[in-house]
Write a protein that holds these residues in place. Structure first.
Motif, mmCIF file in Angstrom:
data_model
loop_
_atom_site.group_PDB
_atom_site.id
_atom_site.type_symbol
_atom_site.label_atom_id
_atom_site.label_comp_id
_atom_site.label_asym_id
_atom_site.label_seq_id
_atom_site.Cartn_x
_atom_site.Cartn_y
_atom_site.Cartn_z
ATOM 1 N N GLN A 100 -5.315 11.010 4.231
ATOM 2 C CA GLN A 100 -4.518 10.006 4.939
ATOM 3 C C GLN A 100 -5.251 8.705 5.238
ATOM 4 O O GLN A 100 -4.609 7.676 5.448
ATOM 5 N N TRP A 101 -6.580 8.699 5.255
ATOM 6 C CA TRP A 101 -7.327 7.473 5.539
ATOM 7 C C TRP A 101 -7.580 6.654 4.274
ATOM 8 O O TRP A 101 -8.273 5.655 4.306
ATOM 9 N N SER A 102 -6.994 7.084 3.171
ATOM 10 C CA SER A 102 -7.078 6.349 1.908
ATOM 11 C C SER A 102 -5.687 5.872 1.513
ATOM 12 O O SER A 102 -4.703 6.577 1.714
ATOM 13 N N ALA A 103 -5.628 4.675 0.947
ATOM 14 C CA ALA A 103 -4.344 4.132 0.501
ATOM 15 C C ALA A 103 -4.525 3.497 -0.872
ATOM 16 O O ALA A 103 -5.580 2.941 -1.181
ATOM 17 N N GLU A 104 -3.483 3.612 -1.689
ATOM 18 C CA GLU A 104 -3.475 2.933 -2.984
ATOM 19 C C GLU A 104 -2.830 1.565 -2.802
ATOM 20 O O GLU A 104 -1.795 1.442 -2.141
ATOM 21 N N VAL A 105 -3.445 0.543 -3.375
ATOM 22 C CA VAL A 105 -2.918 -0.816 -3.241
ATOM 23 C C VAL A 105 -2.392 -1.304 -4.589
ATOM 24 O O VAL A 105 -2.919 -0.950 -5.648
ATOM 25 N N THR A 106 -1.344 -2.112 -4.515
ATOM 26 C CA THR A 106 -0.664 -2.599 -5.720
ATOM 27 C C THR A 106 -0.245 -4.041 -5.498
ATOM 28 O O THR A 106 0.180 -4.408 -4.398
ATOM 29 N N ALA B 5 0.862 -1.176 0.000
ATOM 30 C CA ALA B 5 0.000 0.000 0.000
ATOM 31 C C ALA B 5 0.896 1.222 0.000
ATOM 32 O O ALA B 5 2.042 1.175 0.468
ATOM 33 N N SER B 6 0.368 2.307 -0.522
ATOM 34 C CA SER B 6 1.102 3.576 -0.526
ATOM 35 C C SER B 6 0.097 4.709 -0.367
ATOM 36 O O SER B 6 -1.118 4.495 -0.439
ATOM 37 N N ALA B 7 0.613 5.900 -0.158
ATOM 38 C CA ALA B 7 -0.266 7.049 0.030
ATOM 39 C C ALA B 7 -1.100 7.276 -1.225
ATOM 40 O O ALA B 7 -0.578 7.284 -2.335
ATOM 41 N N PHE B 8 -2.390 7.472 -1.049
ATOM 42 C CA PHE B 8 -3.263 7.779 -2.178
ATOM 43 C C PHE B 8 -2.960 9.173 -2.710
ATOM 44 O O PHE B 8 -2.956 9.411 -3.903
#
Length: 195
Positions: free
Chosen positions: A78-84, A68-71
């Protein structure tokens, strides 16, 4: 047996070997050139400062990874994350992606992340460089399509779309609970899980 554990910077070479064919042979990533080992390791280091970066191993060999990384950099996101996620070609279609994402989601939920966002290359006409398998994978895990950017990426002499999908991990309270880093939820314990 599959072992899922935290990535280490020493894993960068194996992870880059998994990632390189996605750059060279597919439109799954819009990168044109495979990053150098030093650049890839620096990307890992930046992500690992706050977020989980997981690897899946079979018989000691890494066969996939997810992180996960910062959206977005602004504080309100901050309560959202980008997933890969990336899997070795031989490891696809065996349920490994689901296991990796489930483990990743467990950690993100403990951190207080509420929204998971996935940026996915998409096409109206599948070809040798891109199918819509990633969208179908995310849909099967409860992600929903929230937007499409048309003809956003040009690769292999073709234009590809880019879609965003999202999944809610928890309740959106007011105010939200404070976000904690991956390291805070682990404490000093080195957590290894076997599936």
């Amino acid at each position: 047996m599959i072992e899922i554990c935290q990535a280490e910077l020493e894993d960068a070479k194996e992870l880059l070997a998994i990632y390189a064919p996605y750059v060279e042979e597919t439109a799954i990533t819009f990168e044109y050139e495979v990053p150098s080992l030093d650049d890839f390791r620096e990307r890992m280091r930046e992500i690992m400062r706050f977020y989980p970066y997981l690897v899946a191993k079979r018989d000691g060999a890494i066969i996939g990874y997810a992180y996960a990384s910062a959206f977005h950099e602004r504080a309100a996101y901050q309560w959202s994350a980008e997933v890969t996620i990336y899997l070795a070609k031989a490891a696809r279609g065996q349920g490994l992606g689901r296991k990796l994402y489930q483990e990743l989601e467990t950690y993100l939920k403990q951190m207080g992340v509420l929204n998971l966002n996935a940026c996915i290359a998409s096409t109206s006409k599948e070809d040798a460089h891109l199918t819509n398998a990633s969208q179908k994978f995310h849909e099967a895990l409860g992600y929903h399509l929230v937007g499409c950017f048309h003809k956003t990426g040009y690769k292999f002499e073709r234009w590809y779309d880019m879609i965003w999908m999202e999944k809610a991990l928890g309740e959106h309270t007011t105010p939200p609970k404070a976000l904690r880093s991956f390291h805070e939820i682990l404490g000093e314990e080195n957590d290894f899980r076997r599936l």
